[in-house]
Design a protein around this motif. Structure first.
Motif, short mmCIF file in Angstrom:
data_model
loop_
_atom_site.label_atom_id
_atom_site.label_comp_id
_atom_site.label_asym_id
_atom_site.label_seq_id
_atom_site.Cartn_x
_atom_site.Cartn_y
_atom_site.Cartn_z
N PHE A 201 0.83 -1.21 0.00
CA PHE A 201 0.00 0.00 0.00
C PHE A 201 0.87 1.26 0.00
CE2 PHE A 201 -1.76 3.32 2.78
CZ PHE A 201 -2.90 3.68 2.08
N PHE A 202 2.00 1.19 0.70
CA PHE A 202 2.86 2.35 0.87
C PHE A 202 3.96 2.49 -0.18
CE2 PHE A 202 1.22 1.73 5.17
CZ PHE A 202 0.88 3.03 5.51
N ASN A 203 4.20 1.47 -0.99
CA ASN A 203 5.36 1.47 -1.89
C ASN A 203 5.53 2.75 -2.69
OD1 ASN A 203 6.39 -0.97 -1.09
ND2 ASN A 203 5.44 -2.13 -2.73
N SER A 204 4.53 3.16 -3.42
CA SER A 204 4.70 4.33 -4.30
C SER A 204 4.77 5.63 -3.52
CB SER A 204 3.57 4.39 -5.33
OG SER A 204 2.33 4.50 -4.69
N ILE A 205 3.97 5.79 -2.46
CA ILE A 205 4.01 7.06 -1.74
C ILE A 205 5.28 7.22 -0.92
CG2 ILE A 205 1.52 7.43 -1.72
CD1 ILE A 205 1.49 6.40 1.15
N VAL A 206 5.82 6.11 -0.43
CA VAL A 206 7.07 6.20 0.34
C VAL A 206 8.20 6.70 -0.55
CG1 VAL A 206 8.86 4.78 1.43
CG2 VAL A 206 6.48 4.50 2.09
N GLN A 207 8.27 6.20 -1.76
CA GLN A 207 9.36 6.56 -2.66
C GLN A 207 9.17 7.93 -3.29
OE1 GLN A 207 9.63 3.34 -5.44
NE2 GLN A 207 10.18 1.86 -3.87
N THR A 208 7.94 8.45 -3.30
CA THR A 208 7.67 9.67 -4.03
C THR A 208 7.38 10.87 -3.15
OG1 THR A 208 6.66 8.25 -5.70
CG2 THR A 208 6.29 10.60 -5.92
N PHE A 209 6.50 10.70 -2.18
CA PHE A 209 5.94 11.86 -1.50
C PHE A 209 6.36 12.07 -0.06
CE2 PHE A 209 2.64 10.43 -4.57
CZ PHE A 209 2.72 11.50 -5.43
N CYS A 210 6.74 11.05 0.63
CA CYS A 210 6.91 11.14 2.08
C CYS A 210 8.35 11.46 2.49
CB CYS A 210 6.49 9.83 2.72
SG CYS A 210 4.77 9.41 2.42
N THR A 211 8.49 11.86 3.74
CA THR A 211 9.82 12.09 4.30
C THR A 211 10.54 10.77 4.48
OG1 THR A 211 9.06 11.90 6.57
CG2 THR A 211 8.97 14.10 5.58
N VAL A 212 11.82 10.83 4.71
CA VAL A 212 12.60 9.60 4.89
C VAL A 212 12.19 8.84 6.14
CG1 VAL A 212 14.58 10.42 3.59
CG2 VAL A 212 14.45 10.89 6.03
N ASP A 213 11.59 9.52 7.12
CA ASP A 213 11.17 8.86 8.35
C ASP A 213 10.16 7.74 8.10
OD1 ASP A 213 12.70 10.42 10.05
OD2 ASP A 213 11.10 11.89 10.38
N ILE A 214 9.32 7.89 7.09
CA ILE A 214 8.23 6.94 6.90
C ILE A 214 8.73 5.53 6.61
CG2 ILE A 214 7.88 7.42 4.44
CD1 ILE A 214 5.09 6.75 6.98
N ARG A 215 9.76 5.38 5.81
CA ARG A 215 10.26 4.04 5.48
C ARG A 215 10.74 3.31 6.74
NH1 ARG A 215 15.81 2.57 2.77
NH2 ARG A 215 15.57 0.34 2.59
N LEU A 216 11.56 3.97 7.53
CA LEU A 216 12.06 3.34 8.75
C LEU A 216 10.92 3.07 9.72
CD1 LEU A 216 14.34 2.28 10.51
CD2 LEU A 216 14.78 4.64 11.24
N PHE A 217 10.00 4.01 9.87
CA PHE A 217 8.87 3.80 10.76
C PHE A 217 8.05 2.57 10.34
CE2 PHE A 217 4.32 4.30 11.52
CZ PHE A 217 4.32 4.15 12.90
#
Length: 121
Positions: free
Chosen positions: A38-54
């Motif tokens: 669900f998060f794949n595209s938004i993590v790589q495109t729109f979000c801060t780096v914190d989201i991936r680690l979180f």
């Protein structure tokens, strides 16, 4: 028992081992990876780096000596702030199973959760 991380989004982070079931009750890393898609595209495109680690700390939590280290509430809030507004613009809501109130608060005497910037005890 700790096991090497196989979830693609969570490989190459500051930790390399996880424990299942995860914090959301997924019984395998494969199941967690499917839910994370669900998060794949938004993590790589729109979000801060914190989201991936979180997200990884929730879906493939850090395992240290057979115990899970949960993300701290402040880290959840920071990740949500860095991604939540953009998600709203895309008509997406922050998932209810990632409710930041469910995560522990930091205790500077004995750290019970993981938040970048805090000294690990």
């Amino acid at each position: 028992m700790c096991q090497p991380i196989t979830v693609p989004m969570c490989q190459g982070l500051s930790y390399s081992h996880t424990l299942v079931p995860n914090l959301l009750g997924h019984s395998s890393q494969r199941q967690a990876a499917i839910q994370m898609s669900f998060f794949n595209s938004i993590v790589q495109t729109f979000c801060t780096v914190d989201i991936r680690l979180f997200l990884c700390l929730v879906y493939a939590p850090k395992c240290v000596h057979g115990e899970v280290q949960r993300p701290c509430r402040s880290f959840c809030l920071r990740a949500r702030e860095g991604c939540g507004r953009m998600m709203q613009q895309l008509n997406m809501n922050w998932p209810s199973d990632l409710n930041c109130d469910a995560f522990p608060t930091e205790n500077y005497l004995v750290q019970t959760c993981f938040s970048p910037g805090l000294v690990q005890v």
